[in-house]
Design a protein around this motif. Sequence first.
Motif, mmCIF file in Angstrom:
data_model
loop_
_atom_site.group_PDB
_atom_site.id
_atom_site.type_symbol
_atom_site.label_atom_id
_atom_site.label_comp_id
_atom_site.label_asym_id
_atom_site.label_seq_id
_atom_site.Cartn_x
_atom_site.Cartn_y
_atom_site.Cartn_z
ATOM 1 N N LYS A 106 -30.919 26.221 6.794
ATOM 2 C CA LYS A 106 -30.560 25.716 5.473
ATOM 3 C C LYS A 106 -29.106 25.241 5.458
ATOM 4 N N CYS A 107 -28.891 24.057 4.920
ATOM 5 C CA CYS A 107 -27.541 23.510 4.848
ATOM 6 C C CYS A 107 -27.298 22.894 3.464
ATOM 7 N N VAL A 108 -26.095 23.080 2.967
ATOM 8 C CA VAL A 108 -25.669 22.430 1.728
ATOM 9 C C VAL A 108 -24.518 21.492 2.072
ATOM 10 N N VAL A 109 -24.621 20.243 1.667
ATOM 11 C CA VAL A 109 -23.517 19.303 1.851
ATOM 12 C C VAL A 109 -22.891 19.040 0.492
ATOM 13 N N VAL A 110 -21.567 19.009 0.465
ATOM 14 C CA VAL A 110 -20.827 18.838 -0.779
ATOM 15 C C VAL A 110 -19.876 17.664 -0.602
ATOM 16 N N GLY A 111 -20.084 16.601 -1.375
ATOM 17 C CA GLY A 111 -19.279 15.402 -1.210
ATOM 18 C C GLY A 111 -18.697 14.899 -2.506
ATOM 19 N N GLY A 112 -17.538 14.288 -2.406
ATOM 20 C CA GLY A 112 -16.892 13.704 -3.568
ATOM 21 C C GLY A 112 -16.484 12.273 -3.306
ATOM 22 N N VAL A 193 -8.418 18.875 -2.971
ATOM 23 C CA VAL A 193 -8.604 19.994 -3.893
ATOM 24 C C VAL A 193 -10.053 20.459 -3.886
ATOM 25 N N MET A 194 -10.994 19.535 -3.735
ATOM 26 C CA MET A 194 -12.412 19.893 -3.644
ATOM 27 C C MET A 194 -12.708 20.648 -2.359
ATOM 28 N N LEU A 195 -12.097 20.204 -1.254
ATOM 29 C CA LEU A 195 -12.312 20.859 0.029
ATOM 30 C C LEU A 195 -11.758 22.285 0.011
ATOM 31 N N ARG A 196 -10.583 22.444 -0.557
ATOM 32 C CA ARG A 196 -9.981 23.790 -0.625
ATOM 33 C C ARG A 196 -10.864 24.738 -1.417
ATOM 34 N N LYS A 197 -11.348 24.280 -2.560
ATOM 35 C CA LYS A 197 -12.188 25.122 -3.399
ATOM 36 C C LYS A 197 -13.514 25.424 -2.706
ATOM 37 N N ALA A 208 -20.752 30.085 6.669
ATOM 38 C CA ALA A 208 -19.997 29.183 7.538
ATOM 39 C C ALA A 208 -19.760 27.863 6.820
ATOM 40 N N CYS A 209 -18.560 27.303 6.986
ATOM 41 C CA CYS A 209 -18.204 26.081 6.268
ATOM 42 C C CYS A 209 -17.381 25.172 7.164
ATOM 43 N N GLU A 210 -17.728 23.895 7.183
ATOM 44 C CA GLU A 210 -16.954 22.887 7.895
ATOM 45 C C GLU A 210 -16.565 21.786 6.934
ATOM 46 N N ILE A 211 -15.315 21.332 7.040
ATOM 47 C CA ILE A 211 -14.814 20.308 6.127
ATOM 48 C C ILE A 211 -14.194 19.172 6.931
ATOM 49 N N SER A 212 -14.338 17.969 6.404
ATOM 50 C CA SER A 212 -13.788 16.781 7.050
ATOM 51 C C SER A 212 -12.529 16.341 6.318
ATOM 52 N N LEU A 213 -11.426 16.247 7.049
ATOM 53 C CA LEU A 213 -10.143 15.881 6.465
ATOM 54 C C LEU A 213 -9.887 14.386 6.579
#
Length: 256
Positions: A106-112, A193-197, A208-213
Amino acid sequence: MPYQQGLYPVVRKDNLAKGVYSLVIHCPGIAREAKPGQFIHLRVPAHILRRPISIAGIDAEQGNIRIIYEIRGEGTKILADLKAGDMADLLGPLGNGYTLLEPDRKCVVVGGGIGVPPLLAVAAHYGANATAILGFRSAQAAFLENDFKKAGVRTVLCTDDGTMGRKGFVTDALEELLQSESPDMICACGPSVMLRKTAEIAERHGIACEISLEERMACGVGACLGCACRIRRDGKERFLHVCKDGPVFSGKEVVF
């Protein structure tokens, strides 16, 4: 990761929203090597510096990649003039992408905003086992919702003004989702700010969380040292480079 440079034909161009364009480019070598979360460096005619653009879709069988970009300055305004049949000067694939678990996880992707495109290929990997939480300023600015749905992904749309989907921030929708579900991975891309939160929420829930800068890049391969970001690794803070060491990092590592 090997990368290539060359002139490749634009197969298709679409206008997705005001100032937002999609290009499908035929580049078999790049498509064969590309991974979700990586990017290409696109040359702008009459400009010295290339523009980094995330890879939104990969079709290795057809030899195509898809990129999506927003007009933000003179360079991207020039790129908006590209059309089917034109040749695009690409360097790629560059950087490190997202970790892809087995498709049955299961994966959740969060994009802005313009951070949404690189998450499409990630979500498509999981199909019905993925949930996409996508945020935009308004209905007029929204794009790609149907692409996520076509990939079988459960999609939650958020807008700042409530003109489409639910009103509010993607991080609020993520918090609500995690009250009843516990995915194996969260992948995010968007404003800092979205990535930090998002990273804070994932840490609190033990996911586990991965973020793209995103940083300004000149070379794209780690030579110019212009895209440094602060990372905490092995108990020590250090500067790494978004283009070469990222753009994807563990949410626990990034020092905002």
